[in-house]
Every structure is written in C-alpha cells, then in structure tokens.
Design an enzyme around this catalytic site. Structure first.
Site, mmCIF file in Angstrom:
data_model
loop_
_atom_site.group_PDB
_atom_site.id
_atom_site.type_symbol
_atom_site.label_atom_id
_atom_site.label_comp_id
_atom_site.label_asym_id
_atom_site.label_seq_id
_atom_site.Cartn_x
_atom_site.Cartn_y
_atom_site.Cartn_z
ATOM 1 C CB SER B 11 -0.941 -0.094 1.122
ATOM 2 O OG SER B 11 -0.246 0.111 2.372
ATOM 3 C CG HIS B 38 -4.361 -1.082 0.070
ATOM 4 N ND1 HIS B 38 -4.039 -1.162 1.197
ATOM 5 C CD2 HIS B 38 -4.916 -2.345 -0.301
ATOM 6 C CE1 HIS B 38 -4.306 -2.321 1.860
ATOM 7 N NE2 HIS B 38 -4.917 -3.081 0.688
ATOM 8 C CG ASP B 131 -5.396 -6.035 3.026
ATOM 9 O OD1 ASP B 131 -5.891 -7.213 3.266
ATOM 10 O OD2 ASP B 131 -5.556 -5.445 1.870
#
Ligand SMILES: C[S@@+](CC[C@H](N)C(=O)[O-])C[C@H]1O[C@@H](n2cnc3c(N)ncnc32)[C@H](O)[C@@H]1O
Lengths: 286, 192
Positions: B11, B38, B131
């Site tokens: 991310s 992300h 995540d």
C-alpha cells in the site's frame, strides 16, 4: 477456512434441486468467500450440515440467499458510463415513440433511479418502460421504495454532476429523518420483478439492456448463457451496457455485437444478427 | 518446486517499491506477477497505465476472466476485489472492503493460495495497514513460498511488521534481496 469442493458441489446441487436457485455456475473464488461467511453466520464448519438444516427448515433459505449474492451498488456508478449513454444511446432512443429498457441485476435500485433521472432530463422518461429484475427479493423491495440513507447521498451528489447531470441533484429527492425519498414519479414506469439470469428465459424485447457488475460473479459458461439471453432479448440494433471491468471479448457472443464504447463497455446488436436471435430463441446453437 | 504465479501486496510507498522491484528483475523473467496495491487517495487511477511505460514487461489491468500469461504484470483494478480461479483466469468481486480496502491483498492472496497451492509465491512489501498478513500466512499454509520486505527497508513498515507478527515467512529482506530471490525462483521453475 477453505471450502471442501465436494461439500460445495453437493450444497449447490441441493439448493438448486430444492429451491431452483442455481449457483452452480458462479465464479468459484468469490462464491467461496460468500460460502465462508455463510458458514460463519450459521456457526457451522460444514456446508453439508448446513444443507441438511436448510432442507429440514426451508424457511432458513430466505436468510441464506442474501449471503450468496453481493448487492453493492451506487448512484451513477462509473459516472462516465452515464455520460456515454447520453451521448451514444439517448439520440437513438429519441427516435422511438415508446421503448423498453431492462436493468438486469438491479440490486437495491440505485442504477434504475440514476437511469430514470437521466431519461427525465432528456424528456424520455414518459416514453420508457423499464423492467428492473434481480434474484434477491429483499433488494427488489428496497429498490421499489426509492428510499435511501441520507449519508449515501454524498456519492449521489458527486456522481450526478460527473455523469453529466444538468440540474441540482437534490431536485429529485426530499430529505426527512435522515432519509432521502426519491420522487415516486421517477419509478412510475418501472416494473420490478424477480428474474434469475441463470435459469429464467427471455421475457422482453428491449432497446437497451443494462447488466453491470453482475457478470463478474458468473463463470464463463454462465456468462455465455446470459449473453445469449441478452441477444435474444434485444430489439433490432438494441444496446447492451455491462460493467466497466467486465468484458464480452471472451464470449462467442462478441461476434453478434459491435462495440459502441470500448472503455465504458457499451455494445449494440449488429443489424445482421436477427437470424442468430431466432436460432437462439428456437434453441439452436448458432 | 515450480512457481507459476507471484502475488505482490503493498500500500503506502508501493508505487516506488514496485517500480524498483520490477527494474531489478531480469528482462527474460517469465513468471507472471500480480500486484494488489491500495490507492487511498485516488480511487479512479489505472495503475497499469501509470506503470506501463516504466517497465520492461507488458502491463495490464486485471479485468474479469482475463487469462494470466507468462512474462506479464497485472494490476488489480481499483474498487474491486481481485481473485484468481483454478483455470488461471482472473475474477472480480465487489464484496465488502476488507481492512477498509478494495482491492484487498488478503482476498487476492487467499484466492491465489487456493488456486495455485505450492506453485505460488506471495510477496508483501511496504504498506500502512495489516492487509495481506493473514493472506500471506494462508499462502504458506498451502505450501507456497512467502517473502516479506524487511521493515527496516520498507518506506512504511506496518504491513511487513503485521506479517512478521503473525508467522515466520520463508524470507525477509530488502527489495534488492527479494528481486534476487524471485530471480532464483524463476530459474528453478519450469514456467510455461
Ligand atoms: C453488485 S450488484 C450490481 C448492482 C447494479 N447493477 C450496479 O452495478 O450498481 C449485483 C446484483 O446481481 C444480482 N444477481 C446475482 N445473481 C443473479 C442472477 N442469477 N440473476 C439475476 N440477478 C442476479 C444480485 O442479487 C445483486 O443484486
């Protein structure tokens, strides 16, 4: 937790035989995720045990179905798609005194309302009959009410303008008690009904079909079936709009369509495809 | 063990990290790579266009039912969970966000672990949330290879640290070392 393929097979078969809802040709990976959350919800680790419970108490199925479908929706989602509808499809619809639209997989109605607003602004709403269908009866009921949390109106307002809306977005709803109630006149010509793309037959002749973000949940075989269903449901040179990350190019049906907008996934039935349609209608493989 | 897919999650800091990592891979690298990144600030962006010109591999956005091909890099489309099927085609879903993210790295890693088993390599790089950690553990559980960027090497270390707190991956190292590992894996692979 990973789903046992044999239990999965028997579960889907059982649901189909008992309730007629066919999930056997859904894309495996995302359906597995849904099945996992279903197992959690019913506090069991086995689809077979769950199937047995559902077969003994069929009323449970009502709570199962929403777990197997994904109902995410948004007003004017992918705003540029609606812009493209205005530019490429509306001018053709204007040439008809009456026309029919089928929104397949309408979920909780955001897409239907967006479309109705667009048609109203183009002075076309009164000429339209819109069939909005889904397999999720609870979603259809909510769609037919036209009432949404006021908090979701932020996206609506933002998308409305990027979608080419020409008025004040709040002209179309009244806000009360934290809810937005859309003008019921928008849904006057909308017929909501249950229709299963996996099992049910063609029922309209439509000038435009929207089926967005539904096909991603199907495997290729089922996608092919649904494209056939659309081909046999479209009027001469009718339009088909699918989700922005969905594609017709992996299906044999692609040959029956010309691409109107490659990026926004708007297609039109080729003028020479009437014979194909008749063949599909008679059950002959084209 | 032959690796047929490399799944990469990242991310914050990811754009730079991915660019560096790809530049470190040999031009004849044949194992397909899938990047789930992300993008909190700009949901509409198509990463395959951002990266396309900067890489010596063909780069595509992973659309529904697209078949995965050797020597190619794929990016998850924003706003959708990316999954992969046993027949090595992509599928998408708009299921609820996981770790406030859609695409979620966990979702892709789990689907890839189920579809590829021991033929999968999962890589977790710089990032700002947890995540991917759980998904990477699943990859290891299913017999795949797991690589994590050293938190000291990562621009943002929360994501690698979350993985290390959960289990012991096969390898922890800098981007350069990860690129070497991937190259070694590719040499040992009979990739189609
Ligand atoms: C993600 S929603 C899409 C809503 C809307 N079209 C949009 O793009 O915002 C997918 C919908 O497809 C419906 N669906 C799933 N399987 C179906 C089937 N076999 N036949 C008809 N609808 C189905 C689900 O119930 C759900 O409401």
């Amino acid at each position: 937790m990973s789903i046992d393929p044999i239990e999965r097979h028997l579960f889907l078969e059982g649901i189909f035989l008992r309730f007629g809802h066919d999930f056997r040709l859904y894309a495996e990976a995302s359906l597995n995720r849904r099945l996992n959350s279903l197992l959690t919800r019913f506090q069991t680790d086995s689809l077979l045990k769950l199937l047995q419970r559902i077969l003994e108490t069929p009323a449970l199925f009502r709570d199962v179905l929403p777990f197997l479908t994904i109902n995410t929706s948004e007003f004017f989602r992918d705003p540029t798609f609606f812009r493209a509808l205005r530019e490429n499809v509306v001018p053709v619809l204007k040439t008809y005194s009456k026309f029919t639209i089928w929104v397949a997989g309408c979920s909780t109605g955001e897409e239907v309302l967006s479309l109705a607003i667009l048609l109203k602004e183009e002075n076309l709403l009164k000429r339209a009959i819109i069939h909005a269908t889904d397999i999720n009866a609870q979603a259809i009921k909510r769609a037919s009410e036209g009432i949404y949390e006021l908090s979701t109106m932020q996206t609506y307002n933002r998308n409305y303008t990027s979608a080419g809306g020409t008025k004040n977005p709040s002209d179309y709803y009244t806000a009360e008690y934290g809810l937005a109630r859309f003008d019921p006149a928008l849904l006057e010509n909308v017929v909501f009904s249950e229709h299963n793309l996996a099992t049910d037959a063609a029922f309209v002749e439509a000038h435009l079909i929207l089926c967005r973000n539904v096909l991603i949940y199907f495997n290729r075989d089922l996608q092919d079936r649904v494209f056939d269903l659309f081909t046999s449901s479209l009027a001469y040179k009718g339009f088909l709009g699918i989700g922005s990350k969905e594609s017709m190019r992996f299906s044999p049906s692609a040959t029956h369509y010309e691409t109107i907008d490659q990026d926004l996934k708007i297609y039109a039935l080729r003028s020479d495809s009437a014979t194909v349609r008749n063949q599909i209608n008679r059950g002959v493989q084209p | 063990m032959s690796i047929r897919l490399i799944a990469i999650g990242t991310s914050a800091g990811g754009v730079t990290a991915i660019q560096r990592l790809m530049a470190l891979l040999p031009k004849d690298f044949r194992i397909p790579l899938v990047v789930v990144q992300h993008l909190p600030s700009n949901p509409g962006i198509n990463l395959s266009l951002v990266f396309g010109s900067a890489m010596h591999f063909p780069v595509f956005e992973a659309v529904d039912k697209l078949a995965i091909e050797a020597g190619t890099v794929y990016f998850a489309p924003p706003g959708y969970h990316l999954l992969v099927e046993k027949d090595q085609t992509f599928s998408l879903s708009q299921d609820e966000p996981v770790h406030f993210s859609r695409p979620s790295i966990d979702v892709f890693f789990e689907a890839a672990a189920n579809a590829y088993g021991t033929h999968l390599c999962g890589v977790l790089l710089t990032g700002a949330n947890a995540d991917g950690a759980e998904g990477l553990r699943l990859i290891a559980q299913q017999g795949g290879v797991t690589l994590v960027q050293d938190p000291l090497d990562a621009e943002v270390n929360a994501m690698p640290r979350a993985a290390l707190a959960l289990f012991q991956p096969h390898f922890v190292g800098s981007l350069t070392q990860i690129a070497h590992k991937l190259t070694e894996l590719a040499r040992g692979s009979d990739v189609c």
